[in-house]
Design a protein around this motif. Structure first.
Motif, PDB file in Angstrom:
ATOM      1  N   LEU A   1       6.559 -14.982  -6.215  1.00 60.21           N
ATOM      2  CA  LEU A   1       6.541 -15.573  -4.881  1.00 60.21           C
ATOM      3  C   LEU A   1       5.324 -15.127  -4.085  1.00 60.21           C
ATOM      4  O   LEU A   1       4.762 -15.902  -3.296  1.00 60.21           O
ATOM      5  N   ALA A   2       4.917 -13.867  -4.272  1.00 58.99           N
ATOM      6  CA  ALA A   2       3.745 -13.360  -3.548  1.00 58.99           C
ATOM      7  C   ALA A   2       2.489 -14.141  -3.929  1.00 58.99           C
ATOM      8  O   ALA A   2       1.614 -14.384  -3.078  1.00 58.99           O
ATOM      9  N   LYS A   3       2.387 -14.549  -5.184  1.00 55.36           N
ATOM     10  CA  LYS A   3       1.242 -15.365  -5.604  1.00 55.36           C
ATOM     11  C   LYS A   3       1.354 -16.782  -5.046  1.00 55.36           C
ATOM     12  O   LYS A   3       0.362 -17.359  -4.589  1.00 55.36           O
ATOM     13  N   ASP A   4       2.572 -17.341  -5.063  1.00 49.67           N
ATOM     14  CA  ASP A   4       2.752 -18.702  -4.578  1.00 49.67           C
ATOM     15  C   ASP A   4       2.487 -18.819  -3.077  1.00 49.67           C
ATOM     16  O   ASP A   4       2.038 -19.868  -2.599  1.00 49.67           O
ATOM     17  N   HIS A   5       2.796 -17.749  -2.328  1.00 53.09           N
ATOM     18  CA  HIS A   5       2.673 -17.788  -0.873  1.00 53.09           C
ATOM     19  C   HIS A   5       1.570 -16.848  -0.368  1.00 53.09           C
ATOM     20  O   HIS A   5       1.641 -16.356   0.767  1.00 53.09           O
ATOM     21  N   ALA A   6       0.579 -16.634  -1.202  1.00 50.86           N
ATOM     22  CA  ALA A   6      -0.495 -15.691  -0.846  1.00 50.86           C
ATOM     23  C   ALA A   6      -1.206 -16.090   0.447  1.00 50.86           C
ATOM     24  O   ALA A   6      -1.671 -15.223   1.193  1.00 50.86           O
ATOM     25  N   ALA A   7      -1.279 -17.384   0.717  1.00 51.29           N
ATOM     26  CA  ALA A   7      -1.992 -17.835   1.927  1.00 51.29           C
ATOM     27  C   ALA A   7      -1.205 -17.543   3.200  1.00 51.29           C
ATOM     28  O   ALA A   7      -1.781 -17.552   4.290  1.00 51.29           O
ATOM     29  N   PHE A   8       0.107 -17.270   3.070  1.00 49.12           N
ATOM     30  CA  PHE A   8       0.953 -17.097   4.254  1.00 49.12           C
ATOM     31  C   PHE A   8       1.521 -15.687   4.382  1.00 49.12           C
ATOM     32  O   PHE A   8       1.789 -15.233   5.489  1.00 49.12           O
ATOM     33  N   TRP A   9       1.714 -15.012   3.259  1.00 49.57           N
ATOM     34  CA  TRP A   9       2.263 -13.660   3.314  1.00 49.57           C
ATOM     35  C   TRP A   9       1.145 -12.664   3.613  1.00 49.57           C
ATOM     36  O   TRP A   9      -0.029 -12.946   3.416  1.00 49.57           O
ATOM     37  N   ARG A  10       1.502 -11.480   4.080  1.00 45.01           N
ATOM     38  CA  ARG A  10       0.494 -10.466   4.387  1.00 45.01           C
ATOM     39  C   ARG A  10      -0.214 -10.029   3.103  1.00 45.01           C
ATOM     40  O   ARG A  10       0.342 -10.078   1.999  1.00 45.01           O
ATOM     41  N   LYS A  11      -1.440  -9.587   3.257  1.00 42.18           N
ATOM     42  CA  LYS A  11      -2.289  -9.283   2.108  1.00 42.18           C
ATOM     43  C   LYS A  11      -1.760  -8.154   1.240  1.00 42.18           C
ATOM     44  O   LYS A  11      -1.992  -8.121   0.027  1.00 42.18           O
ATOM     45  N   THR A  12      -1.042  -7.207   1.835  1.00 44.48           N
ATOM     46  CA  THR A  12      -0.564  -6.053   1.055  1.00 44.48           C
ATOM     47  C   THR A  12       0.466  -6.447   0.001  1.00 44.48           C
ATOM     48  O   THR A  12       0.756  -5.648  -0.901  1.00 44.48           O
ATOM     49  N   THR A  13       1.028  -7.672   0.084  1.00 47.83           N
ATOM     50  CA  THR A  13       2.002  -8.082  -0.927  1.00 47.83           C
ATOM     51  C   THR A  13       1.362  -8.301  -2.289  1.00 47.83           C
ATOM     52  O   THR A  13       2.072  -8.402  -3.293  1.00 47.83           O
ATOM     53  N   GLN A  14       0.019  -8.351  -2.340  1.00 46.62           N
ATOM     54  CA  GLN A  14      -0.683  -8.527  -3.608  1.00 46.62           C
ATOM     55  C   GLN A  14      -0.935  -7.194  -4.316  1.00 46.62           C
ATOM     56  O   GLN A  14      -1.373  -7.176  -5.464  1.00 46.62           O
ATOM     57  N   GLU A  15      -0.672  -6.092  -3.641  1.00 42.51           N
ATOM     58  CA  GLU A  15      -0.939  -4.783  -4.237  1.00 42.51           C
ATOM     59  C   GLU A  15       0.114  -4.447  -5.286  1.00 42.51           C
ATOM     60  O   GLU A  15       1.265  -4.892  -5.193  1.00 42.51           O
ATOM     61  N   PRO A  16      -0.255  -3.635  -6.304  1.00 41.65           N
ATOM     62  CA  PRO A  16       0.703  -3.240  -7.351  1.00 41.65           C
ATOM     63  C   PRO A  16       1.894  -2.493  -6.734  1.00 41.65           C
ATOM     64  O   PRO A  16       1.721  -1.592  -5.927  1.00 41.65           O
ATOM     65  N   GLY A  17       3.092  -2.873  -7.130  1.00 45.14           N
ATOM     66  CA  GLY A  17       4.298  -2.202  -6.650  1.00 45.14           C
ATOM     67  C   GLY A  17       4.783  -2.657  -5.295  1.00 45.14           C
ATOM     68  O   GLY A  17       5.830  -2.190  -4.825  1.00 45.14           O
ATOM     69  N   ALA A  18       4.064  -3.581  -4.645  1.00 46.85           N
ATOM     70  CA  ALA A  18       4.485  -4.041  -3.317  1.00 46.85           C
ATOM     71  C   ALA A  18       5.830  -4.746  -3.375  1.00 46.85           C
ATOM     72  O   ALA A  18       6.592  -4.720  -2.401  1.00 46.85           O
ATOM     73  N   GLU A  19       6.124  -5.352  -4.537  1.00 47.42           N
ATOM     74  CA  GLU A  19       7.387  -6.085  -4.646  1.00 47.42           C
ATOM     75  C   GLU A  19       8.601  -5.159  -4.531  1.00 47.42           C
ATOM     76  O   GLU A  19       9.682  -5.579  -4.108  1.00 47.42           O
ATOM     77  N   ASN A  20       8.440  -3.880  -4.889  1.00 44.38           N
ATOM     78  CA  ASN A  20       9.573  -2.943  -4.815  1.00 44.38           C
ATOM     79  C   ASN A  20      10.042  -2.772  -3.372  1.00 44.38           C
ATOM     80  O   ASN A  20      11.246  -2.810  -3.081  1.00 44.38           O
ATOM     81  N   ALA A  21       9.073  -2.573  -2.467  1.00 40.55           N
ATOM     82  CA  ALA A  21       9.428  -2.390  -1.061  1.00 40.55           C
ATOM     83  C   ALA A  21       9.989  -3.678  -0.464  1.00 40.55           C
ATOM     84  O   ALA A  21      10.924  -3.633   0.351  1.00 40.55           O
ATOM     85  N   ILE A  22       9.453  -4.828  -0.847  1.00 39.91           N
ATOM     86  CA  ILE A  22       9.927  -6.103  -0.304  1.00 39.91           C
ATOM     87  C   ILE A  22      11.372  -6.351  -0.729  1.00 39.91           C
ATOM     88  O   ILE A  22      12.218  -6.753   0.084  1.00 39.91           O
ATOM     89  N   VAL A  23      11.671  -6.105  -2.000  1.00 40.13           N
ATOM     90  CA  VAL A  23      13.038  -6.300  -2.492  1.00 40.13           C
ATOM     91  C   VAL A  23      13.992  -5.324  -1.822  1.00 40.13           C
ATOM     92  O   VAL A  23      15.106  -5.691  -1.427  1.00 40.13           O
ATOM     93  N   ALA A  24      13.559  -4.063  -1.687  1.00 37.66           N
ATOM     94  CA  ALA A  24      14.416  -3.062  -1.050  1.00 37.66           C
ATOM     95  C   ALA A  24      14.740  -3.451   0.395  1.00 37.66           C
ATOM     96  O   ALA A  24      15.891  -3.341   0.844  1.00 37.66           O
ATOM     97  N   ASP A  25      13.737  -3.936   1.120  1.00 39.87           N
ATOM     98  CA  ASP A  25      13.962  -4.358   2.502  1.00 39.87           C
ATOM     99  C   ASP A  25      14.875  -5.576   2.553  1.00 39.87           C
ATOM    100  O   ASP A  25      15.770  -5.652   3.409  1.00 39.87           O
ATOM    101  N   ALA A  26      14.665  -6.524   1.659  1.00 37.12           N
ATOM    102  CA  ALA A  26      15.490  -7.734   1.650  1.00 37.12           C
ATOM    103  C   ALA A  26      16.952  -7.396   1.343  1.00 37.12           C
ATOM    104  O   ALA A  26      17.871  -7.902   2.011  1.00 37.12           O
ATOM    105  N   LEU A  27      17.171  -6.545   0.361  1.00 37.76           N
ATOM    106  CA  LEU A  27      18.545  -6.183   0.020  1.00 37.76           C
ATOM    107  C   LEU A  27      19.202  -5.393   1.140  1.00 37.76           C
ATOM    108  O   LEU A  27      20.409  -5.532   1.387  1.00 37.76           O
TER     109      LEU A  27
END
Length: 415
Positions: free
Chosen positions: A347-373
Protein backbone atom coordinates in the motif's frame (compact mmCIF):
# COMPACT_ATOMS: atom_id res chain seq x y z
CA UNK A 1 -52.03 35.08 11.48
CA UNK A 2 -53.22 36.12 14.92
CA UNK A 3 -51.17 36.29 18.08
CA UNK A 4 -53.09 33.26 19.40
CA UNK A 5 -52.22 31.25 16.29
CA UNK A 6 -48.52 32.06 16.74
CA UNK A 7 -48.43 30.79 20.33
CA UNK A 8 -48.14 27.02 19.56
CA UNK A 9 -45.35 27.51 17.01
CA UNK A 10 -43.39 29.78 19.35
CA UNK A 11 -43.85 27.33 22.22
CA UNK A 12 -42.67 24.45 20.05
CA UNK A 13 -39.61 26.35 18.89
CA UNK A 14 -38.68 27.16 22.49
CA UNK A 15 -39.07 23.52 23.51
CA UNK A 16 -36.79 22.43 20.67
CA UNK A 17 -34.22 25.02 21.67
CA UNK A 18 -34.32 23.92 25.30
CA UNK A 19 -33.92 20.26 24.29
CA UNK A 20 -30.93 21.14 22.10
CA UNK A 21 -29.35 22.97 25.02
CA UNK A 22 -29.76 19.95 27.30
CA UNK A 23 -28.24 17.69 24.67
CA UNK A 24 -25.23 19.99 24.26
CA UNK A 25 -24.54 19.95 27.99
CA UNK A 26 -25.05 16.21 28.32
CA UNK A 27 -22.65 15.49 25.46
CA UNK A 28 -20.10 17.91 26.92
CA UNK A 29 -20.24 16.17 30.30
CA UNK A 30 -19.74 12.76 28.67
CA UNK A 31 -16.55 14.08 27.05
CA UNK A 32 -15.27 16.05 30.05
CA UNK A 33 -17.05 15.56 33.38
CA UNK A 34 -16.18 19.02 34.76
CA UNK A 35 -17.56 22.31 33.44
CA UNK A 36 -16.24 25.59 34.87
CA UNK A 37 -17.79 29.05 34.78
CA UNK A 38 -14.57 30.81 33.76
CA UNK A 39 -13.68 28.37 30.98
CA UNK A 40 -16.94 26.91 29.67
CA UNK A 41 -19.10 30.05 29.80
CA UNK A 42 -22.18 29.19 27.72
CA UNK A 43 -22.09 25.44 28.43
CA UNK A 44 -21.78 26.14 32.14
CA UNK A 45 -24.78 28.49 32.07
CA UNK A 46 -26.83 25.90 30.16
CA UNK A 47 -25.86 23.23 32.70
CA UNK A 48 -27.02 25.45 35.56
CA UNK A 49 -30.29 26.24 33.75
CA UNK A 50 -31.08 22.57 33.09
CA UNK A 51 -29.53 21.22 36.30
CA UNK A 52 -32.70 19.59 37.65
CA UNK A 53 -33.57 17.85 34.39
CA UNK A 54 -30.00 16.65 33.79
CA UNK A 55 -29.61 15.49 37.39
CA UNK A 56 -32.80 13.46 37.11
CA UNK A 57 -31.81 11.95 33.75
CA UNK A 58 -28.36 10.83 34.92
CA UNK A 59 -29.78 9.40 38.14
CA UNK A 60 -32.55 7.51 36.34
CA UNK A 61 -30.61 6.16 33.36
CA UNK A 62 -27.05 5.67 34.66
CA UNK A 63 -27.02 6.11 38.42
CA UNK A 64 -24.37 8.83 38.09
CA UNK A 65 -24.56 11.89 40.31
CA UNK A 66 -24.43 15.44 38.95
CA UNK A 67 -22.98 18.00 41.39
CA UNK A 68 -23.82 21.63 40.53
CA UNK A 69 -21.89 24.36 42.37
CA UNK A 70 -21.73 28.12 41.89
CA UNK A 71 -18.59 27.89 39.74
CA UNK A 72 -18.41 24.23 38.65
CA UNK A 73 -20.57 21.39 37.38
CA UNK A 74 -19.18 17.90 38.00
CA UNK A 75 -20.52 14.56 36.73
CA UNK A 76 -19.49 11.77 39.10
CA UNK A 77 -19.19 8.80 36.76
CA UNK A 78 -18.64 5.22 37.87
CA UNK A 79 -17.83 2.42 35.45
CA UNK A 80 -15.61 -0.68 35.55
CA UNK A 81 -14.94 -2.34 32.15
CA UNK A 82 -15.92 -6.01 32.02
CA UNK A 83 -15.22 -8.49 29.26
CA UNK A 84 -12.19 -8.78 26.94
CA UNK A 85 -13.31 -6.11 24.47
CA UNK A 86 -14.27 -3.51 27.07
CA UNK A 87 -11.00 -4.06 28.98
CA UNK A 88 -8.92 -3.83 25.79
CA UNK A 89 -10.72 -0.61 24.84
CA UNK A 90 -10.12 0.93 28.29
CA UNK A 91 -6.42 0.04 28.18
CA UNK A 92 -6.05 2.07 24.98
CA UNK A 93 -7.65 5.24 26.33
CA UNK A 94 -5.30 6.37 29.12
CA UNK A 95 -5.41 9.77 30.77
CA UNK A 96 -3.34 12.59 29.29
CA UNK A 97 -2.24 15.89 30.80
CA UNK A 98 -3.37 17.75 27.69
CA UNK A 99 -4.61 16.78 24.26
CA UNK A 100 -1.65 15.43 22.31
CA UNK A 101 0.50 14.76 25.40
CA UNK A 102 2.00 11.29 26.00
CA UNK A 103 -0.35 8.86 27.77
CA UNK A 104 -0.20 8.37 31.51
CA UNK A 105 2.05 5.62 32.81
CA UNK A 106 1.73 3.83 36.15
CA UNK A 107 4.13 6.35 37.66
CA UNK A 108 1.98 9.28 36.48
CA UNK A 109 -1.18 7.76 37.92
CA UNK A 110 0.57 7.25 41.26
CA UNK A 111 1.86 10.83 41.23
CA UNK A 112 -1.65 12.09 40.45
CA UNK A 113 -3.05 10.28 43.49
CA UNK A 114 -0.19 11.52 45.68
CA UNK A 115 -0.71 15.09 44.47
CA UNK A 116 -4.42 14.89 45.34
CA UNK A 117 -3.56 13.56 48.80
CA UNK A 118 -1.09 16.43 49.34
CA UNK A 119 -3.60 19.05 48.15
CA UNK A 120 -6.16 17.78 50.67
CA UNK A 121 -3.87 19.04 53.45
CA UNK A 122 -2.32 22.05 51.71
CA UNK A 123 -2.93 25.77 52.06
CA UNK A 124 -5.38 27.53 49.68
CA UNK A 125 -2.35 28.52 47.58
CA UNK A 126 0.59 26.28 46.80
CA UNK A 127 3.65 26.49 44.57
CA UNK A 128 4.64 23.70 42.22
CA UNK A 129 7.98 23.37 44.00
CA UNK A 130 6.33 22.95 47.40
CA UNK A 131 3.82 20.50 45.99
CA UNK A 132 6.67 18.47 44.49
CA UNK A 133 8.52 18.37 47.82
CA UNK A 134 5.42 17.12 49.62
CA UNK A 135 4.83 14.50 46.93
CA UNK A 136 8.41 13.25 47.40
CA UNK A 137 7.74 12.82 51.10
CA UNK A 138 4.42 11.07 50.43
CA UNK A 139 6.10 8.70 47.96
CA UNK A 140 8.33 7.36 50.76
CA UNK A 141 5.45 5.53 52.39
CA UNK A 142 6.16 1.82 52.97
CA UNK A 143 3.27 0.74 50.71
CA UNK A 144 4.83 2.54 47.71
CA UNK A 145 8.14 0.71 47.49
CA UNK A 146 7.74 0.17 43.76
CA UNK A 147 7.62 3.91 43.00
CA UNK A 148 10.72 6.09 43.28
CA UNK A 149 10.33 9.84 42.88
CA UNK A 150 13.19 12.16 43.80
CA UNK A 151 12.87 15.16 41.41
CA UNK A 152 16.35 14.30 40.27
CA UNK A 153 15.76 14.33 36.53
CA UNK A 154 13.76 16.03 33.82
CA UNK A 155 11.73 12.87 33.17
CA UNK A 156 10.50 12.74 36.77
CA UNK A 157 9.58 16.42 36.75
CA UNK A 158 7.73 15.90 33.46
CA UNK A 159 5.71 13.09 35.05
CA UNK A 160 4.64 15.36 37.90
CA UNK A 161 3.81 18.20 35.49
CA UNK A 162 1.59 15.84 33.49
CA UNK A 163 -0.43 15.17 36.65
CA UNK A 164 -0.56 18.91 37.41
CA UNK A 165 -1.87 19.70 33.92
CA UNK A 166 -4.65 17.16 34.33
CA UNK A 167 -5.63 18.86 37.61
CA UNK A 168 -5.55 22.23 35.85
CA UNK A 169 -7.88 20.88 33.19
CA UNK A 170 -10.34 19.67 35.82
CA UNK A 171 -10.23 22.95 37.73
CA UNK A 172 -8.68 21.54 40.91
CA UNK A 173 -5.79 23.96 40.41
CA UNK A 174 -5.94 27.45 38.93
CA UNK A 175 -2.62 28.92 37.76
CA UNK A 176 -1.84 32.29 39.35
CA UNK A 177 1.74 32.85 38.15
CA UNK A 178 4.61 31.06 36.46
CA UNK A 179 4.42 28.02 34.18
CA UNK A 180 5.15 24.31 34.28
CA UNK A 181 7.73 24.27 31.49
CA UNK A 182 10.10 26.43 33.51
CA UNK A 183 9.83 23.95 36.37
CA UNK A 184 10.61 21.01 34.07
CA UNK A 185 13.76 22.86 32.99
CA UNK A 186 14.75 23.08 36.68
CA UNK A 187 14.89 26.86 36.58
CA UNK A 188 11.42 28.10 37.52
CA UNK A 189 8.26 27.57 39.48
CA UNK A 190 4.51 28.16 39.36
CA UNK A 191 1.86 29.25 41.85
CA UNK A 192 -1.67 27.83 42.03
CA UNK A 193 -4.95 28.43 43.81
CA UNK A 194 -6.56 25.22 45.11
CA UNK A 195 -10.30 24.87 44.49
CA UNK A 196 -11.32 22.61 47.34
CA UNK A 197 -14.90 22.21 46.10
CA UNK A 198 -13.67 20.61 42.88
CA UNK A 199 -10.96 18.70 44.76
CA UNK A 200 -13.63 17.13 46.98
CA UNK A 201 -15.40 15.65 43.92
CA UNK A 202 -12.35 14.15 42.21
CA UNK A 203 -12.79 10.75 43.87
CA UNK A 204 -15.79 9.15 42.17
CA UNK A 205 -16.62 5.76 43.73
CA UNK A 206 -19.63 3.95 45.13
CA UNK A 207 -17.85 3.08 48.38
CA UNK A 208 -15.22 4.79 50.50
CA UNK A 209 -11.64 3.54 50.06
CA UNK A 210 -11.27 3.05 53.82
CA UNK A 211 -14.20 0.64 54.02
CA UNK A 212 -13.04 -1.21 50.91
CA UNK A 213 -9.49 -1.52 52.25
CA UNK A 214 -10.69 -3.11 55.47
CA UNK A 215 -12.99 -5.54 53.63
CA UNK A 216 -10.38 -6.72 51.10
CA UNK A 217 -7.60 -7.35 53.58
CA UNK A 218 -3.85 -7.13 52.93
CA UNK A 219 -2.30 -6.86 49.44
CA UNK A 220 -5.40 -7.03 47.21
CA UNK A 221 -5.01 -6.97 43.42
CA UNK A 222 -5.75 -3.70 41.63
CA UNK A 223 -8.72 -5.19 39.77
CA UNK A 224 -10.20 -6.36 43.07
CA UNK A 225 -9.87 -2.85 44.49
CA UNK A 226 -11.46 -1.25 41.44
CA UNK A 227 -14.38 -3.69 41.40
CA UNK A 228 -14.99 -3.26 45.14
CA UNK A 229 -14.93 0.55 44.92
CA UNK A 230 -17.64 0.58 42.25
CA UNK A 231 -19.73 -2.42 43.34
CA UNK A 232 -23.43 -1.48 43.50
CA UNK A 233 -25.25 -1.84 46.82
CA UNK A 234 -27.24 -4.97 47.55
CA UNK A 235 -30.64 -4.99 45.86
CA UNK A 236 -33.49 -6.13 48.13
CA UNK A 237 -36.41 -5.74 45.70
CA UNK A 238 -37.10 -6.55 42.07
CA UNK A 239 -37.40 -2.83 41.35
CA UNK A 240 -33.91 -2.19 42.73
CA UNK A 241 -32.49 -5.09 40.71
CA UNK A 242 -34.05 -3.78 37.52
CA UNK A 243 -32.74 -0.28 38.20
CA UNK A 244 -29.20 -1.60 38.74
CA UNK A 245 -29.37 -3.58 35.49
CA UNK A 246 -30.53 -0.46 33.63
CA UNK A 247 -27.67 1.54 35.10
CA UNK A 248 -25.07 -1.12 34.28
CA UNK A 249 -26.19 -1.55 30.68
CA UNK A 250 -26.60 2.19 30.04
CA UNK A 251 -23.10 2.85 31.36
CA UNK A 252 -21.65 0.27 29.00
CA UNK A 253 -23.53 1.71 26.03
CA UNK A 254 -22.34 5.24 26.81
CA UNK A 255 -18.73 4.37 27.74
CA UNK A 256 -17.86 1.60 25.25
CA UNK A 257 -17.83 2.05 21.46
CA UNK A 258 -19.67 -1.27 21.02
CA UNK A 259 -21.34 -3.76 23.37
CA UNK A 260 -21.36 -7.44 22.34
CA UNK A 261 -24.06 -9.68 23.78
CA UNK A 262 -21.73 -12.64 24.33
CA UNK A 263 -19.48 -10.56 26.63
CA UNK A 264 -22.28 -9.45 28.96
CA UNK A 265 -23.22 -11.24 32.18
CA UNK A 266 -26.38 -13.29 31.76
CA UNK A 267 -28.65 -10.85 33.62
CA UNK A 268 -27.38 -7.81 31.70
CA UNK A 269 -27.66 -9.65 28.38
CA UNK A 270 -31.27 -10.65 29.08
CA UNK A 271 -32.13 -7.09 30.08
CA UNK A 272 -30.52 -5.53 27.00
CA UNK A 273 -32.11 -8.02 24.61
CA UNK A 274 -35.54 -7.34 26.07
CA UNK A 275 -35.19 -3.58 26.45
CA UNK A 276 -32.79 -2.62 23.67
CA UNK A 277 -35.30 -0.66 21.59
CA UNK A 278 -36.72 1.40 24.47
CA UNK A 279 -33.34 1.83 26.19
CA UNK A 280 -31.41 2.92 23.11
CA UNK A 281 -34.25 5.25 22.10
CA UNK A 282 -34.05 7.07 25.44
CA UNK A 283 -30.26 7.33 25.27
CA UNK A 284 -30.37 8.48 21.66
CA UNK A 285 -32.99 11.17 22.33
CA UNK A 286 -30.94 12.62 25.17
CA UNK A 287 -27.45 12.42 23.61
CA UNK A 288 -27.96 12.72 19.86
CA UNK A 289 -26.24 9.37 19.32
CA UNK A 290 -27.52 6.97 16.66
CA UNK A 291 -28.14 3.36 17.81
CA UNK A 292 -27.03 0.44 15.65
CA UNK A 293 -28.86 -2.72 16.68
CA UNK A 294 -27.31 -5.88 15.29
CA UNK A 295 -27.57 -9.58 16.00
CA UNK A 296 -24.22 -9.57 17.83
CA UNK A 297 -24.68 -6.43 19.92
CA UNK A 298 -25.41 -2.73 20.11
CA UNK A 299 -23.41 0.40 19.36
CA UNK A 300 -24.27 4.07 19.87
CA UNK A 301 -22.65 5.97 17.00
CA UNK A 302 -21.88 9.68 17.13
CA UNK A 303 -22.62 11.22 13.70
CA UNK A 304 -20.75 14.38 14.72
CA UNK A 305 -17.58 12.49 15.77
CA UNK A 306 -17.24 14.54 18.98
CA UNK A 307 -17.55 11.92 21.73
CA UNK A 308 -14.39 10.01 20.91
CA UNK A 309 -10.64 10.60 20.94
CA UNK A 310 -10.08 7.94 18.23
CA UNK A 311 -11.83 8.57 14.93
CA UNK A 312 -12.56 6.05 12.22
CA UNK A 313 -12.01 6.92 9.43
CA UNK A 314 -9.50 9.71 9.95
CA UNK A 315 -7.44 11.87 7.60
CA UNK A 316 -3.72 11.39 7.14
CA UNK A 317 -1.45 8.44 6.41
CA UNK A 318 -2.24 6.51 9.59
CA UNK A 319 -5.98 7.05 9.25
CA UNK A 320 -5.99 5.94 5.60
CA UNK A 321 -3.86 2.87 6.37
CA UNK A 322 -6.18 1.92 9.24
CA UNK A 323 -9.23 2.14 6.99
CA UNK A 324 -7.62 0.01 4.27
CA UNK A 325 -6.54 -2.64 6.79
CA UNK A 326 -10.03 -2.62 8.31
CA UNK A 327 -11.50 -3.35 4.88
CA UNK A 328 -9.06 -6.23 4.38
CA UNK A 329 -9.72 -7.74 7.80
CA UNK A 330 -13.48 -7.44 7.35
CA UNK A 331 -13.27 -9.31 4.05
CA UNK A 332 -10.50 -11.83 4.82
CA UNK A 333 -11.22 -12.67 8.45
CA UNK A 334 -8.52 -13.85 10.87
CA UNK A 335 -5.10 -12.67 9.68
CA UNK A 336 -1.55 -12.76 11.01
CA UNK A 337 0.25 -9.49 11.73
CA UNK A 338 3.05 -10.48 9.33
CA UNK A 339 0.52 -10.62 6.50
CA UNK A 340 -0.77 -7.15 7.39
CA UNK A 341 2.77 -5.77 7.34
CA UNK A 342 3.31 -7.10 3.82
CA UNK A 343 0.01 -5.57 2.81
CA UNK A 344 1.08 -2.16 4.16
CA UNK A 345 4.39 -2.36 2.26
CA UNK A 346 2.44 -2.74 -0.96
CA UNK A 347 0.00 0.00 0.00
CA UNK A 348 2.87 2.38 0.75
CA UNK A 349 4.10 1.96 -2.83
CA UNK A 350 0.61 2.33 -4.29
CA UNK A 351 -0.06 5.53 -2.31
CA UNK A 352 3.46 6.97 -2.30
CA UNK A 353 2.21 10.26 -3.77
CA UNK A 354 -0.21 10.78 -0.85
CA UNK A 355 1.34 9.09 2.17
CA UNK A 356 4.19 10.67 4.13
CA UNK A 357 7.67 9.98 2.81
CA UNK A 358 8.84 8.00 5.85
CA UNK A 359 6.47 5.16 4.90
CA UNK A 360 9.01 4.18 2.22
CA UNK A 361 11.73 3.50 4.78
CA UNK A 362 12.62 -0.11 5.74
CA UNK A 363 10.50 -1.34 8.65
CA UNK A 364 8.07 1.59 8.49
CA UNK A 365 5.22 -0.85 7.92
CA UNK A 366 5.70 -2.28 11.44
CA UNK A 367 4.84 1.01 13.13
CA UNK A 368 1.92 1.67 10.75
CA UNK A 369 0.38 -1.74 11.43
CA UNK A 370 0.92 -1.38 15.18
CA UNK A 371 -0.80 2.01 15.19
CA UNK A 372 -3.68 0.75 13.04
CA UNK A 373 -4.29 -2.27 15.26
CA UNK A 374 -4.13 -0.09 18.34
CA UNK A 375 -6.89 2.08 16.87
CA UNK A 376 -9.02 -0.90 15.84
CA UNK A 377 -8.68 -2.60 19.23
CA UNK A 378 -9.46 0.72 20.94
CA UNK A 379 -12.72 0.92 18.98
CA UNK A 380 -13.75 -2.66 19.77
CA UNK A 381 -13.39 -3.76 16.15
CA UNK A 382 -10.67 -6.45 16.43
CA UNK A 383 -8.92 -8.59 19.02
CA UNK A 384 -5.18 -9.32 18.84
CA UNK A 385 -3.82 -12.57 20.28
CA UNK A 386 -0.07 -12.91 20.74
CA UNK A 387 2.85 -10.59 20.11
CA UNK A 388 5.14 -9.68 17.24
CA UNK A 389 4.73 -10.77 13.63
CA UNK A 390 3.21 -14.11 14.66
CA UNK A 391 0.33 -12.42 16.49
CA UNK A 392 -3.12 -13.16 15.08
CA UNK A 393 -5.81 -10.52 14.50
CA UNK A 394 -9.41 -11.66 14.98
CA UNK A 395 -12.06 -9.37 13.48
CA UNK A 396 -15.05 -8.68 15.72
CA UNK A 397 -18.62 -8.38 14.35
CA UNK A 398 -18.67 -4.56 14.31
CA UNK A 399 -15.84 -4.53 11.79
CA UNK A 400 -18.25 -5.80 9.14
CA UNK A 401 -19.48 -2.24 8.63
CA UNK A 402 -16.16 -1.64 6.79
CA UNK A 403 -16.59 -4.62 4.45
CA UNK A 404 -16.95 -2.83 1.13
CA UNK A 405 -18.10 -4.91 -1.83
CA UNK A 406 -17.41 -4.11 -5.45
CA UNK A 407 -20.21 -2.12 -7.12
CA UNK A 408 -22.52 -3.85 -9.54
CA UNK A 409 -22.96 -1.93 -12.80
CA UNK A 410 -26.01 -2.67 -14.90
CA UNK A 411 -26.81 -1.45 -18.35
CA UNK A 412 -29.33 1.32 -18.48
CA UNK A 413 -32.40 0.49 -20.47
CA UNK A 414 -33.44 2.85 -23.19
CA UNK A 415 -36.79 4.47 -22.61
Amino acid sequence: MSRVDLAPSISGALEVREAEGRTRVLRALLVRPVLRAQVDGELFRLARRHADTLRGWFDRETGWRLVVESQTVRLLTSYVPQGPTAIAVAERHPARGRRGDPPFTRRRYVLLCLALAVLERSDPQISLGRLAEDVVLAARQPDLNGVVFTLGGREERSDLVAAIRLLLGHGVLVRVAGDEESYVSAGGDALYDVDRRVLATMLSTSHGPGLVGVALGPAPAIDQIEEALHEPPTAYTDEESTRQLRHAVSRRLLCDPVVYYDELPDDQRSYLVGQRVQLTRRLAEATGLVPELRAEGVALVDPDDQLTDVRMPEQGTDGHATLLLAEQLAAAGTTEVATLRQRVKRLAKDHAAFWRKTTQEPGAENAIVADALDRLVGLGLVRVVGDGPDAVVHPLPALRRFDVTAPTITNRRAR
